[in-house]
Design a protein around this motif. Structure first.
Motif, PDB file in Angstrom:
ATOM      1  N   UNK A  32      48.204  42.452  35.905  1.00  0.00           N
ATOM      2  CA  UNK A  32      47.492  42.759  37.143  1.00  0.00           C
ATOM      3  C   UNK A  32      46.007  42.641  36.830  1.00  0.00           C
ATOM      4  N   UNK A  33      45.373  41.606  37.357  1.00  0.00           N
ATOM      5  CA  UNK A  33      43.918  41.417  37.234  1.00  0.00           C
ATOM      6  C   UNK A  33      43.355  41.711  38.604  1.00  0.00           C
ATOM      7  N   UNK A  34      42.681  42.831  38.728  1.00  0.00           N
ATOM      8  CA  UNK A  34      42.377  43.366  40.044  1.00  0.00           C
ATOM      9  C   UNK A  34      40.975  43.931  40.159  1.00  0.00           C
ATOM     10  N   UNK A  35      40.504  44.004  41.374  1.00  0.00           N
ATOM     11  CA  UNK A  35      39.238  44.679  41.667  1.00  0.00           C
ATOM     12  C   UNK A  35      39.479  46.160  41.969  1.00  0.00           C
ATOM     13  N   UNK A  36      40.723  46.558  42.102  1.00  0.00           N
ATOM     14  CA  UNK A  36      41.051  47.943  42.422  1.00  0.00           C
ATOM     15  C   UNK A  36      40.817  48.852  41.215  1.00  0.00           C
ATOM     16  N   UNK A  37      40.607  50.140  41.458  1.00  0.00           N
ATOM     17  CA  UNK A  37      40.455  51.088  40.349  1.00  0.00           C
ATOM     18  C   UNK A  37      41.753  51.196  39.544  1.00  0.00           C
ATOM     19  N   UNK A  38      41.622  51.378  38.248  1.00  0.00           N
ATOM     20  CA  UNK A  38      42.792  51.496  37.368  1.00  0.00           C
ATOM     21  C   UNK A  38      43.703  52.623  37.851  1.00  0.00           C
ATOM     22  N   UNK A  39      43.134  53.760  38.212  1.00  0.00           N
ATOM     23  CA  UNK A  39      43.942  54.897  38.656  1.00  0.00           C
ATOM     24  C   UNK A  39      44.816  54.532  39.853  1.00  0.00           C
TER      25      UNK A  39
END
Length: 105
Positions: free
Chosen positions: A56-63
């Motif tokens: 998962x390569x994402x702009x979302x927060x890890x949490x």
């Protein structure tokens, strides 16, 4: 998370909904952490994972990624968030650092 909170505050203000308390706003914001995925996604991810690395390569927060992944039974080989890199999509540094971490050219 900061972007979601800022946008929520803007939407509430724009629509005259300032009566929501900090607790209300927190609860609304936390709804992102409880999203349900498409029912077939976890099994499809598992099939992909049997042949390929799944990241998962994402702009979302890890949490948020961890909460939604646990809730929906997602098993990633890695989670890489732009917040870890300090550069965000579409900045080239985000992709370049991810590729370095994954040992890719």
């Amino acid at each position: 998370d900061d972007v979601h909170r800022t946008e929520l505050a803007g939407v509430l203000s724009q629509h005259g909904l300032e009566m929501f308390s900090l607790q209300d706003r927190t609860q609304i914001h936390r709804a992102w952490y409880g999203l349900d995925a498409w029912p077939d996604f976890a099994s499809a991810l598992g099939r992909l994972k049997s042949k390929f690395p799944v990241i998962s390569f994402t702009m979302l927060p890890v949490a948020m990624v961890l909460a939604v992944s646990r809730r929906n039974g997602f098993e990633w080989d890695a989670v890489i968030s732009c917040e870890m890199i300090g550069a965000y999509k579409p900045q080239p540094q985000a992709y370049e650092q991810t590729a370095r971490w994954l040992g890719l050219a």
